[in-house]
Design an enzyme around this catalytic site. Sequence first.
Site, PDB file in Angstrom:
ATOM      1  N   THR B  66      62.498 -31.807 -11.342  1.00 41.57           N
ATOM      2  CA  THR B  66      63.024 -31.935 -12.234  1.00 41.57           C
ATOM      3  C   THR B  66      64.106 -30.725 -10.993  1.00 41.57           C
ATOM      4  O   THR B  66      62.839 -30.207  -9.898  1.00 41.57           O
ATOM      5  CB  THR B  66      62.907 -30.529 -13.167  1.00 41.57           C
ATOM      6  OG1 THR B  66      63.751 -30.001 -14.253  1.00 41.57           O
ATOM      7  CG2 THR B  66      61.593 -29.398 -13.107  1.00 41.57           C
ATOM      8  N   ALA B 114      57.709 -31.494 -20.627  1.00 49.67           N
ATOM      9  CA  ALA B 114      58.001 -31.576 -21.684  1.00 49.67           C
ATOM     10  C   ALA B 114      57.893 -30.514 -22.682  1.00 49.67           C
ATOM     11  O   ALA B 114      58.503 -29.884 -22.981  1.00 49.67           O
ATOM     12  CB  ALA B 114      59.243 -33.141 -21.608  1.00 49.67           C
TER      13      ALA B 114
END
Lengths: 250, 284
Positions: B66, B114
């Site tokens: 990310t 997540a």
Amino acid sequence: MSYDSALTIFSPDGHLFQVEYAQEAVRKGTCAVGICCKDSVILGVEKKAALKLQDSRTMRKIHRLDEHIFLASAGLVADARVLVDMARVECQNHRLTVEDAPTVEFISHYIASVQQRYTQSGGRRPFGISTLIVGFDPNNTPKLFQTDPSGIYYQWKANAIGRNSKTVHEFLEKHYAQDMSESDGIKLAVKSLLEVVQTGAKNIEILVITKDGNRTPNIQEIEQTIKTIEAEKVEEAEKKANKRKPATPA
Amino acid sequence: MNRIAEQLTLSASDSPNNQLDGGSSNICGTGVQFELASGNNPAAFTQQYTDVKSERDARIKMDHGTTTLAFKFKHGVLVATDSRATSGNVIASQSVKKVIEINPYLLGTMAGGAADCSFWERVLGMECRLYELRNKKRISVAAASKLLANLVYRYKGMGLSMGTMVAGWDESGPGLYYVDSEGQRVVNDLFSVGSGSTFAYGVLDSHYRFDMSVDEAKDLGRRAIYHATHRDAYSGGIVRMYWVKEDGWVAYPLEDVGELYFRYHPEIKLTHAAESPLAAQRAA
């Protein structure tokens, strides 16, 4: 059938007698008065006469909870000790988790909720104290809160707890003025305590808290204040007497 | 080690009777508590299966692909992230929301697991709301980030994977903290988290100024994300950008990094071939 022996029993007319008896214990404690002024807040307490063999410095009626928050109690001194310690831990807890100083309201709410919890479970008795919590919030406004054994807490401009608190409170209602100066506040605190403390300066302790710190006026300053008060009283009396004197006929 | 965290986070199992000596606090709400592995050292047990540093095959692998960034500037805090999720060599999604809207004036970013990020930041949102109701004022960014750090510290070593930035505006102005599942909590004007963060830092550190205008800040954030997605395989998709100002955050329209290529790439004179004498010859 007696409804007052157990804490967790209401009486038929809605009283919790144990809580009310705790409030009686408060009424037997020494008097404490708190006054909010423009830039300061004054705490005044009645000091019990020091016994000959006792070291009077160890008798503390005003406790510091945090940098700018102080507490005075009326009632069972040992109960006050326990509650003060809990409050001190909670202040530091607040600083640790929130990274900011606690407000006076926050700690008053905490103390009140501890006192309330002890009115609602079996096997424990309520705290036999009412407290006056004074201090400054981080935004520099002076605050005064009062708690009592039932667990309520309210904000006040000025209030008194302990013995003869009703008299002192009525006196405050008559003489309190908004936005007083620090010296006027000290005078009012001493005056109101003098209503119930007959013996003078050595039985009165004052704490003055400003947003920058706090100070304890020494006994000379209190004596000076008392002298000023008495001089003013004499002045008042003379004025009244002069008014009443009839005009001498020409 | 976790005992302090336990005391500071009221767990759901604290019945009113247990709280008699603790007092009721306005700081920590109800908290959420999971059953830990049995035994006296749950961390050691779970560590065998989730330790990211070990080489064992049996461990549960966490992906950290990310790029997220946030920086404070004169007019608030700018938060920008990419939107790619990868599992192994497969791009699982190109439209992940990596900015979590904790409440109308607090944002959290997602890097690492997540589920861990979104779950704990939602719990943080609940705690912040409870704080607001109890104390009649908004929670500060420092306190919010502290609550989050304390929440996850209880599970340190047990496999949580979370590297998040908490951004907001409170009484002391714009606030930005970095909190991760290792228990770190630091404050700074500028952060970037994730596999693409090194690329983003390069762009951010070259052009960051505190007194940027809002448009300049938006351009810098967008540019940094673009460059990170260009070089990092695990970042991509679209740029999600938010601006946190005094009365809350605003979200900006999404921009595809593929399209940003055509905007930013001509600025980079990368290939000598384009300017070399040979190229001129070939063109002629």
